[in-house]
Design a protein around this motif. Structure first.
Motif, PDB file in Angstrom:
ATOM      1  N   VAL A 165      54.112  52.564  39.886  1.00  0.00           N
ATOM      2  CA  VAL A 165      53.966  53.025  41.228  1.00  0.00           C
ATOM      3  C   VAL A 165      55.109  52.164  42.058  1.00  0.00           C
ATOM      4  CG1 VAL A 165      52.696  52.209  43.136  1.00  0.00           C
ATOM      5  CG2 VAL A 165      51.481  52.936  41.183  1.00  0.00           C
ATOM      6  N   ARG A 166      55.676  51.096  41.502  1.00  0.00           N
ATOM      7  CA  ARG A 166      56.859  50.411  42.325  1.00  0.00           C
ATOM      8  C   ARG A 166      58.006  51.326  41.958  1.00  0.00           C
ATOM      9  NH1 ARG A 166      58.965  45.812  44.223  1.00  0.00           N
ATOM     10  NH2 ARG A 166      61.157  45.670  43.737  1.00  0.00           N
ATOM     11  N   ILE A 167      58.320  51.747  40.918  1.00  0.00           N
ATOM     12  CA  ILE A 167      59.418  52.635  40.608  1.00  0.00           C
ATOM     13  C   ILE A 167      59.568  53.701  41.788  1.00  0.00           C
ATOM     14  CG2 ILE A 167      60.627  54.354  38.990  1.00  0.00           C
ATOM     15  CD1 ILE A 167      59.380  52.606  36.700  1.00  0.00           C
ATOM     16  N   PHE A 168      58.370  54.543  41.744  1.00  0.00           N
ATOM     17  CA  PHE A 168      58.199  55.717  42.702  1.00  0.00           C
ATOM     18  C   PHE A 168      58.069  55.526  44.214  1.00  0.00           C
ATOM     19  CE2 PHE A 168      57.499  57.401  38.572  1.00  0.00           C
ATOM     20  CZ  PHE A 168      58.486  58.374  38.299  1.00  0.00           C
ATOM     21  N   THR A 169      57.648  54.299  44.596  1.00  0.00           N
ATOM     22  CA  THR A 169      57.623  54.108  46.081  1.00  0.00           C
ATOM     23  C   THR A 169      58.455  52.852  46.477  1.00  0.00           C
ATOM     24  OG1 THR A 169      55.730  52.430  45.467  1.00  0.00           O
ATOM     25  CG2 THR A 169      55.259  54.718  45.734  1.00  0.00           C
ATOM     26  N   ALA A 170      58.737  51.936  45.915  1.00  0.00           N
ATOM     27  CA  ALA A 170      59.423  50.713  46.378  1.00  0.00           C
ATOM     28  C   ALA A 170      60.788  50.200  45.836  1.00  0.00           C
ATOM     29  CB  ALA A 170      58.121  49.613  46.524  1.00  0.00           C
ATOM     30  N   ASP A 171      61.349  51.035  45.241  1.00  0.00           N
ATOM     31  CA  ASP A 171      62.349  50.638  44.442  1.00  0.00           C
ATOM     32  C   ASP A 171      63.604  51.299  44.759  1.00  0.00           C
ATOM     33  OD1 ASP A 171      64.409  49.549  42.749  1.00  0.00           O
ATOM     34  OD2 ASP A 171      63.478  49.829  40.782  1.00  0.00           O
ATOM     35  N   PRO A 172      64.426  50.891  45.654  1.00  0.00           N
ATOM     36  CA  PRO A 172      65.702  51.749  46.226  1.00  0.00           C
ATOM     37  C   PRO A 172      66.786  51.870  45.044  1.00  0.00           C
ATOM     38  CG  PRO A 172      65.532  49.620  47.194  1.00  0.00           C
ATOM     39  CD  PRO A 172      64.346  49.748  46.394  1.00  0.00           C
ATOM     40  N   LYS A 173      66.859  50.882  44.340  1.00  0.00           N
ATOM     41  CA  LYS A 173      67.762  50.779  43.141  1.00  0.00           C
ATOM     42  C   LYS A 173      67.447  51.942  41.972  1.00  0.00           C
ATOM     43  CE  LYS A 173      70.389  46.748  43.110  1.00  0.00           C
ATOM     44  NZ  LYS A 173      71.151  45.944  42.118  1.00  0.00           N
ATOM     45  N   PHE A 174      66.113  52.187  41.757  1.00  0.00           N
ATOM     46  CA  PHE A 174      65.722  53.263  41.223  1.00  0.00           C
ATOM     47  C   PHE A 174      66.309  54.668  41.471  1.00  0.00           C
ATOM     48  CE2 PHE A 174      62.692  57.123  40.529  1.00  0.00           C
ATOM     49  CZ  PHE A 174      63.225  57.280  39.085  1.00  0.00           C
ATOM     50  N   ALA A 175      66.482  55.008  42.699  1.00  0.00           N
ATOM     51  CA  ALA A 175      66.914  56.347  43.328  1.00  0.00           C
ATOM     52  C   ALA A 175      68.399  56.199  43.197  1.00  0.00           C
ATOM     53  CB  ALA A 175      66.535  56.311  44.590  1.00  0.00           C
ATOM     54  N   GLU A 176      68.860  55.048  43.482  1.00  0.00           N
ATOM     55  CA  GLU A 176      70.475  54.580  43.377  1.00  0.00           C
ATOM     56  C   GLU A 176      70.942  54.981  41.785  1.00  0.00           C
ATOM     57  OE1 GLU A 176      72.890  50.968  44.617  1.00  0.00           O
ATOM     58  OE2 GLU A 176      70.952  51.200  46.042  1.00  0.00           O
ATOM     59  N   SER A 177      70.271  54.324  40.917  1.00  0.00           N
ATOM     60  CA  SER A 177      70.768  54.479  39.687  1.00  0.00           C
ATOM     61  C   SER A 177      70.586  55.759  39.082  1.00  0.00           C
ATOM     62  CB  SER A 177      70.382  53.383  38.767  1.00  0.00           C
ATOM     63  OG  SER A 177      68.871  53.605  38.685  1.00  0.00           O
TER      64      SER A 177
END
Lengths: 309, 431
Positions: free
Chosen positions: A70-82
């Motif tokens: 849930v955190r990966i897809f909703t609350a992690d800007p670094k996921f999208a960035e990387s």
């Protein structure tokens, strides 16, 4: 009854014979099989479990349900960035590398003297590619007063920027590094080119086809299975790329996260901040994305890959 | 057919013989040493040489104990320690850092050492402050292997040839900016600057905050400063960049916080920021003569920015099979004169006054300079800061990234400061 017994016996012995005949094979396979089950499949399933936990290595893992995902897809800007960095890398490096590999393969396929020597020479960078030494070498080449800038200064009289430590260019030096390692797709292209029947070219020559026309109408279509294979393998490799970014940015993914590959971000979470559960979840998301890409490639392949039937 | 058979058999025999010999060889020391201690530390070759020599001295004096040393560089050290701890296979004696001791102690990976004090572990020559620096929640978990404090390192020759006054104990932040610009102009070397860009360096920011009476973190693990403060901080470096006093951002990005890629070592700036015990390592990499002084002060009315801290601690694994022996080794490291001489001040200035007195005459010039600097600073430092909260490691990286964003013009000072506070608050909230 006797007949049935005999057939069973015969069957049994046939099976036994078959097994015995293959026993050596299985024995030879055993080291790999043990390794695959114990060192690949087991840990992979372990990490799937960990991806649903909070695990800091020091204390026992605590079940967290889907919280990591849930955190990966909703609350992690670094996921999208990387992810963005990795996608740019994949989209640029794979087509460029394949084009370059095909060009060199075509050149080598013209039957020149000393072919095996050239083949070995061009393949060499691929052997060294993932190594730490080459990444270190790359850092020296593209640093502020590295070789690249010295050449630029000599030829153009301009002082170039420090390519690897500038967020505008750092990622592209990694793309160039990847293109330079064109050896293994090149070898496969070369083998594919060798398999195209020569009589097709002869027939086309008799019909007066130009070089380009022969390339477009014969070489490319006949080569599509090999192109497909190379594209899939290289795409997966590019998604997994880690060493060059890790060495060149010394594990920071900098400057300003411009070389923060997805795998590097995953590594930072796991071994920088000891969030093993979260890192495991990131890893499984990557597995899913790569699987999706591969499935998509296979689905579309029927429209452009021509198998020789 | 007989010949190859013969060969194979002879080979087998030879192999068995060799294996037997190897076993004999291994059995010798294993039988003699009934206590095996694994010691683990980070550091370079210099430290490894000194540590192994000290272990040899201990083993000579204590027959029946065998110390196996394992060493890695800082970056690889912590993942491996965490992995080994998770695998219930941690080394017995572990070199600890002030940043990590809280995490390891609170997760019950370390042994409380109070039970050994006054028995196998002698801390009689330690000041109370030195003992307290290894405490977590009131219990002793680490023994200081040496004290150090932050230090400004500068290229003495560069300042002399440029005719600019080098920084000293009274140099304020404003003075630093001024003399950096002066030096950059006077040196007349293109691409050579006064000072490194330390806007992304947590240790320098911490000192700057403390000169203003603030801290990085409050005791309850929140940010110890606000958006206004961090705006001022990033603005200080933005101005210095514009004035040509500090290095350009693409140069600073080459710095990975190791002596070998510091701007000073790379020949890009005359001033770098480091710690007192690193003088030896920096000088070994720099051709020019280096000197050390304090970090800049807050000027008139400023508070002490620096503090004395244990540069390294020794801790004992909670799962060690030889707690008594491990404690004895710790005691040997911090009290024995021969051990002190072998170790020098490479890990920092010894906490035991007796050892320091005995070691001083034997120190080389650099060691003396570092020890004297720490001595001179002891009257100018403040108290230890509150322990860093979980997430502090991430914020350390964040400071660097925001400073790069501002440096490369990706964000204004105000936007960078705002983003910093938002992200840092999120990180601290996550824990």
């Amino acid at each position: 009854m006797t007949i049935a017994a005999t057939t069973a016996e015969v069957k049994g012995t046939a099976w036994m014979r078959g097994f015995r005949r293959n026993l050596a094979g299985y024995l030879f396979l055993l080291p790999w099989l043990v390794g695959f089950l114990g060192l690949t499949l087991g840990p992979a399933l372990g990490s799937l479990y960990l991806s649903f936990t909070d695990f800091d290595l020091l204390r026992d893992p605590r079940w967290a349900g889907a919280a990591n995902y849930v955190r990966i897809f909703t609350a992690d800007p670094k996921f999208a960035e990387s992810m963005h960095v990795t996608f740019v890398y994949v989209v640029l490096s794979v087509p460029l590398k394949l084009t370059f590999a095909l060009m060199v393969a075509l050149l080598l396929n013209r039957g020149m003297a000393g072919l095996s020597l050239y083949r070995a020479m061009f393949y060499l960078p691929s052997l060294l590619g993932a190594s730490v030494a080459i990444a270190v070498l790359w850092r020296q080449l593209f640093a502020g007063n590295g070789l690249v800038n010295q050449v630029i200064l000599m030829v153009f009289g301009i002082q170039g920027p420090s390519w690897i430590s500038n967020p505008d260019y750092a990622l592209y030096t990694l793309v160039i590094l990847s293109i330079w390692q064109f050896g293994s797709p090149m070898i496969i292209f070369l083998a594919g080119l060798r398999q195209i029947p020569q009589d097709m070219y002869e027939a086309a020559s008799i019909d007066g086809a130009s070089k380009w026309r022969k390339f477009y109408k014969i070489t490319l279509p006949m080569l599509t299975p090999v192109i497909f294979f190379n594209a899939v393998v290289q795409t997966i490799e590019a998604f997994k790329a880690f060493t060059p970014a890790f060495i060149i940015s010394e594990g920071t993914g900098g400057p300003i996260d411009s070389t923060l590959f997805y795998t590097l971000y995953l590594y930072q979470e796991a071994f920088g901040y000891f969030r093993m559960g979260y890192a495991a979840a990131l890893a499984w998301v990557l597995v899913a994305i790569v699987a999706l890409f591969t499935a998509f490639s296979f689905l579309t392949s029927r429209y452009w890959v021509h198998y020789d039937e | 057919m007989t010949k190859p058979g013969m060969n194979r058999r002879t080979l087998l025999k030879a192999g068995a013989g060799a294996a037997g010999l190897a076993m004999l060889g291994a059995a010798g020391p294993a039988l003699a040493a009934d206590k095996r201690i694994r010691m683990y530390w980070w550091g370079g070759k210099e430290r490894a040489d000194r540590t192994i020599a000290t272990n040899k001295l201990y083993m000579q004096a204590n027959a029946g104990t065998n110390i196996d040393g394992e060493t890695l560089a800082w970056g690889d050290y912590w993942p491996r320690l965490a992995t080994q701890t998770a695998g219930r296979n941690a080394p017995d004696v572990i070199q600890m850092d002030y940043r990590y001791i809280f995490e390891y102690a609170r997760r019950e990976a370390l042994l409380p050492l109070d039970q050994f004090v006054g028995k196998s572990l002698n801390l009689g020559d330690f000041s109370q402050a030195a003992i307290d620096s290894g405490k977590v929640d009131g219990k002793i978990y680490g023994i200081s292997l040496g004290g150090n404090t932050a230090a400004t390192l500068y290229d003495r020759v560069a300042f002399e040839t440029a005719g600019v006054k080098a920084p000293d104990f009274d140099t304020s932040w404003a003075d630093l900016a001024k003399l950096s610009v002066e030096l950059a102009k006077a040196s007349k070397k293109p691409g050579y600057y006064g000072v490194m860009d330390a806007g992304g360096l947590e240790s320098v920011l911490e000192c700057w905050l403390r000169t203003r009476g603030q801290e990085l973190y409050t005791p309850d693990g929140k940010l110890g400063f606000g958006e206004k403060d961090i705006t001022e901080w990033f603005a200080y470096w933005a101005d210095l960049r514009k004035a040509g006093g500090c290095v350009t951002p693409d140069l600073q990005a080459l710095d990975k916080q190791a002596p070998e890629n510091n701007m000073l070592t790379l020949g890009k700036a005359a001033i770098g920021f480091a710690h007192s015990n690193q003088l030896v390592a920096y000088q070994a990499l720099n051709k020019s003569k280096l000197n050390l002084t304090s970090y800049p002060t807050g000027g008139a009315g400023g508070k002490p920015g620096q503090y004395l801290k244990p540069s390294m601690l020794f801790s004992i694994s909670a799962r060690t099979k030889e707690p008594e022996e491990a404690a004895k080794i710790l005691s040997y490291y911090v009290n024995d004169i021969d051990a002190g001489k072998a170790l020098g001040v490479e890990r920092g200035v010894p906490a035991s006054s007796t050892v320091l007195k005995a070691v001083m005459p034997d120190l080389d010039e650099l060691g003396k300079a570092a020890a004297e600097y720490v001595g001179a600073m002891s009257s100018r430092v403040g108290a230890l800061p509150p322990p860093p909260p979980p997430g502090a490691g991430e914020i350390q990286v964040l400071i660097r990234r925001i400073n790069e964003q501002v440096g490369f013009g990706r964000a204004s000072v105000a936007d960078g400061a705002k983003q910093f506070v938002t992200e840092a608050t999120t990180i601290l909230g996550r824990g």
